[in-house]
Design a protein around this motif. Structure first.
Motif, mmCIF file in Angstrom:
data_model
loop_
_atom_site.group_PDB
_atom_site.id
_atom_site.type_symbol
_atom_site.label_atom_id
_atom_site.label_comp_id
_atom_site.label_asym_id
_atom_site.label_seq_id
_atom_site.Cartn_x
_atom_site.Cartn_y
_atom_site.Cartn_z
ATOM 1 N N MET A 1 38.348 36.377 37.589
ATOM 2 C CA MET A 1 37.842 37.708 37.315
ATOM 3 C C MET A 1 37.209 37.693 35.923
ATOM 4 O O MET A 1 37.782 37.173 34.982
ATOM 5 C CB MET A 1 39.014 38.696 37.380
ATOM 6 N N LYS B 1 35.476 39.261 32.329
ATOM 7 C CA LYS B 1 35.984 40.155 31.281
ATOM 8 C C LYS B 1 35.758 41.622 31.632
ATOM 9 O O LYS B 1 36.638 42.454 31.437
ATOM 10 C CB LYS B 1 35.328 39.812 29.949
ATOM 11 N N THR C 1 38.207 42.684 34.267
ATOM 12 C CA THR C 1 39.548 42.764 33.684
ATOM 13 C C THR C 1 39.718 44.060 32.903
ATOM 14 O O THR C 1 40.739 44.742 33.020
ATOM 15 C CB THR C 1 39.815 41.544 32.778
ATOM 16 N N THR D 1 53.697 42.136 41.397
ATOM 17 C CA THR D 1 52.764 41.139 40.875
ATOM 18 C C THR D 1 52.238 40.263 42.009
ATOM 19 O O THR D 1 51.038 39.982 42.087
ATOM 20 C CB THR D 1 53.445 40.266 39.801
ATOM 21 N N ARG E 1 48.324 39.892 43.306
ATOM 22 C CA ARG E 1 47.660 38.585 43.394
ATOM 23 C C ARG E 1 47.139 38.333 44.803
ATOM 24 O O ARG E 1 46.046 37.796 44.976
ATOM 25 C CB ARG E 1 48.610 37.483 42.948
ATOM 26 N N THR F 1 44.146 37.990 40.587
ATOM 27 C CA THR F 1 44.867 36.767 40.231
ATOM 28 C C THR F 1 45.101 36.602 38.738
ATOM 29 O O THR F 1 45.956 35.822 38.344
ATOM 30 C CB THR F 1 44.126 35.533 40.763
ATOM 31 N N ASP F 2 44.350 37.308 37.911
ATOM 32 C CA ASP F 2 44.470 37.141 36.462
ATOM 33 C C ASP F 2 45.515 38.051 35.825
ATOM 34 O O ASP F 2 45.681 38.036 34.605
ATOM 35 C CB ASP F 2 43.122 37.391 35.782
ATOM 36 N N ILE F 3 46.210 38.835 36.613
ATOM 37 C CA ILE F 3 47.193 39.761 36.055
ATOM 38 C C ILE F 3 48.469 39.009 35.702
ATOM 39 O O ILE F 3 49.073 38.347 36.550
ATOM 40 C CB ILE F 3 47.510 40.897 37.038
ATOM 41 N N ALA F 4 48.868 39.123 34.455
ATOM 42 C CA ALA F 4 50.096 38.476 33.993
ATOM 43 C C ALA F 4 51.305 39.329 34.366
ATOM 44 O O ALA F 4 51.219 40.559 34.386
ATOM 45 C CB ALA F 4 50.038 38.292 32.485
ATOM 46 N N THR G 1 52.187 42.054 31.955
ATOM 47 C CA THR G 1 51.390 43.276 32.057
ATOM 48 C C THR G 1 52.038 44.250 33.028
ATOM 49 O O THR G 1 52.139 45.451 32.744
ATOM 50 C CB THR G 1 49.951 42.940 32.522
#
Length: 109
Positions: free
Chosen positions: A1, A3, A6, A32, A36, A41-44, A47
């Motif tokens: 993803m 910037k 995001t 989470t 995903r 997929t970029d979510i920590a 977060t």
């Protein structure tokens, strides 16, 4: 993803999580994983856990501690009446914004 995606996601992530919880209770890792699976997929995990703390503090969810086979009890979150009201407002705002953005894209005033 990228910037831009995001940054846009940060603005609506709370609504996405509340919408998920409106259909069924879930715990943090499960949320989470679902995100995903939906392509975010970029979510920590951090977060999501920070977001869950915020919505719990704002009384938008009910929390139940459920025993876990592996380690400490899990906090299972479910949307409560106040959270449903907030989610309804989120959807109204979302509809307004998407309609206006679509008008801009099509060059309408």
């Amino acid at each position: 993803m990228g910037k831009q995606a995001t940054e846009m996601l940060k603005g609506v992530l709370e609504g996405i999580v509340l919408a998920m919880l409106s259909s069924r209770p879930a715990y943090g890792y499960e949320i989470t994983g679902w995100l995903r699976d939906q392509g975010f997929t970029d979510i920590a995990e951090g977060t999501i856990y920070a977001l869950l703390v915020r919505i719990e503090q704002r009384h938008l969810v009910d929390v139940e501690k459920v025993p876990s086979e592996k380690g400490p009890p899990r906090k299972v979150y479910s949307l409560n009446a106040q959270g449903q009201e907030y989610l309804n407002e989120f959807w109204r705002t979302w509809s307004f914004l998407t309609e206006r953005l679509e008008q801009l894209r099509e060059g309408k005033k």
